[in-house]
Design a protein around this motif. Sequence first.
Motif, mmCIF file in Angstrom:
data_model
loop_
_atom_site.group_PDB
_atom_site.id
_atom_site.type_symbol
_atom_site.label_atom_id
_atom_site.label_comp_id
_atom_site.label_asym_id
_atom_site.label_seq_id
_atom_site.Cartn_x
_atom_site.Cartn_y
_atom_site.Cartn_z
ATOM 1 N N GLY A 42 0.786 -1.223 0.000
ATOM 2 C CA GLY A 42 0.000 0.000 0.000
ATOM 3 C C GLY A 42 0.822 1.278 0.000
ATOM 4 N N GLN A 43 2.121 1.161 -0.200
ATOM 5 C CA GLN A 43 2.979 2.343 -0.221
ATOM 6 C C GLN A 43 3.193 2.819 -1.649
ATOM 7 O OE1 GLN A 43 6.556 1.183 1.770
ATOM 8 N NE2 GLN A 43 5.705 1.535 3.797
ATOM 9 N N ARG A 44 3.282 4.140 -1.795
ATOM 10 C CA ARG A 44 3.575 4.728 -3.109
ATOM 11 C C ARG A 44 5.056 4.549 -3.400
ATOM 12 N NH1 ARG A 44 -0.528 8.034 -5.555
ATOM 13 N NH2 ARG A 44 1.030 8.164 -7.170
ATOM 14 N N GLU A 45 5.366 4.232 -4.632
ATOM 15 C CA GLU A 45 6.753 4.097 -5.055
ATOM 16 C C GLU A 45 7.083 5.241 -6.005
ATOM 17 O OE1 GLU A 45 7.400 0.225 -6.672
ATOM 18 O OE2 GLU A 45 6.867 -0.789 -4.810
ATOM 19 N N ALA A 46 8.361 5.471 -6.184
ATOM 20 C CA ALA A 46 8.809 6.562 -7.059
ATOM 21 C C ALA A 46 9.971 6.079 -7.913
ATOM 22 C CB ALA A 46 9.241 7.763 -6.226
ATOM 23 N N ASP A 47 10.128 6.719 -9.047
ATOM 24 C CA ASP A 47 11.297 6.517 -9.892
ATOM 25 C C ASP A 47 12.195 7.731 -9.715
ATOM 26 O OD1 ASP A 47 10.658 4.016 -11.344
ATOM 27 O OD2 ASP A 47 8.943 5.172 -12.036
ATOM 28 N N PHE A 48 13.494 7.490 -9.712
ATOM 29 C CA PHE A 48 14.478 8.551 -9.554
ATOM 30 C C PHE A 48 15.178 8.717 -10.887
ATOM 31 C CE2 PHE A 48 13.507 6.717 -5.508
ATOM 32 C CZ PHE A 48 13.309 7.832 -4.713
ATOM 33 N N ILE A 49 14.860 9.813 -11.579
ATOM 34 C CA ILE A 49 15.262 9.993 -12.972
ATOM 35 C C ILE A 49 16.318 11.086 -13.074
ATOM 36 C CG2 ILE A 49 14.426 10.554 -15.280
ATOM 37 C CD1 ILE A 49 11.665 9.468 -14.250
ATOM 38 N N PRO A 50 17.500 10.739 -13.599
ATOM 39 C CA PRO A 50 18.543 11.754 -13.772
ATOM 40 C C PRO A 50 18.211 12.705 -14.919
ATOM 41 C CG PRO A 50 19.343 9.587 -14.451
ATOM 42 C CD PRO A 50 17.943 9.403 -13.961
ATOM 43 N N VAL A 51 18.450 14.000 -14.676
ATOM 44 C CA VAL A 51 18.154 15.049 -15.658
ATOM 45 C C VAL A 51 19.425 15.864 -15.883
ATOM 46 C CG1 VAL A 51 16.740 17.094 -16.149
ATOM 47 C CG2 VAL A 51 15.754 15.157 -14.896
ATOM 48 N N VAL A 52 19.674 16.224 -17.136
ATOM 49 C CA VAL A 52 20.830 17.047 -17.503
ATOM 50 C C VAL A 52 20.327 18.266 -18.268
ATOM 51 C CG1 VAL A 52 22.984 17.117 -18.816
ATOM 52 C CG2 VAL A 52 22.308 15.010 -17.669
ATOM 53 N N THR A 53 20.815 19.440 -17.899
ATOM 54 C CA THR A 53 20.501 20.664 -18.642
ATOM 55 C C THR A 53 21.804 21.316 -19.080
ATOM 56 O OG1 THR A 53 20.456 22.002 -16.624
ATOM 57 C CG2 THR A 53 18.365 21.065 -17.343
ATOM 58 N N TRP A 54 21.755 22.092 -20.137
ATOM 59 C CA TRP A 54 22.941 22.714 -20.726
ATOM 60 C C TRP A 54 22.773 24.220 -20.854
ATOM 61 C CZ3 TRP A 54 27.362 20.073 -21.841
ATOM 62 C CH2 TRP A 54 27.279 18.679 -21.829
ATOM 63 N N ARG A 55 23.875 24.905 -20.946
ATOM 64 C CA ARG A 55 23.994 26.338 -21.243
ATOM 65 C C ARG A 55 23.204 27.220 -20.269
ATOM 66 N NH1 ARG A 55 24.127 23.211 -25.450
ATOM 67 N NH2 ARG A 55 25.858 23.307 -26.902
ATOM 68 N N GLN A 56 22.437 28.163 -20.764
ATOM 69 C CA GLN A 56 21.709 29.111 -19.919
ATOM 70 C C GLN A 56 20.705 28.403 -19.021
ATOM 71 O OE1 GLN A 56 22.163 32.456 -19.465
ATOM 72 N NE2 GLN A 56 20.672 32.230 -17.825
#
Length: 161
Positions: A42-56
């Motif tokens: 009955g517990q909520r699970e989550a995904d841990f997703i890596p994010v990359v941003t560039w420049r400004q």
Amino acid sequence: MLNRVILIGRLTRDPELRYTPAGVAVTQFTLAVDRPFSSNQGQREADFIPVVTWRQLAETCANYLRKGRLAAVEGRIQVRNYDNNEGRRVYVTEVIADNVRFLESPNSGNREDGSGMGSNSGGGSSSGGGNRGSYGGGREQQDPFQDDGRPIDISDDDLPF
């Protein structure tokens, strides 16, 4: 062919800003995104997703995002690989973001409803619109709908119809 992803989640830690040898800003952070179902316990699970941003966009995210803040990320999935110190090939799947929308203001106290001032930066492109303020040119604008319930005076000349 299409490679497009939109995520809404909370940052698991402060963004990490670095610069390439050529001086290009790159920021990495991880979004915790709830799954739409619960586990057998009955517990909520989550995904841990890596994010990359560039420049400004990388510099903007490093300046305004913090651990726990709610953010929307729009971009593409990229898979890269490298050989680690043990000679094994390591595969990394990450989202390369071209638009990040800040869904909470820094002083909102991480409210669960996501209300407050939002921000938007897309490496030169802005989706704009919506009922929240947008990031633009290094300044933040207050949410025009953040009144205390008073009516808003709009001229007929301001209406598109």
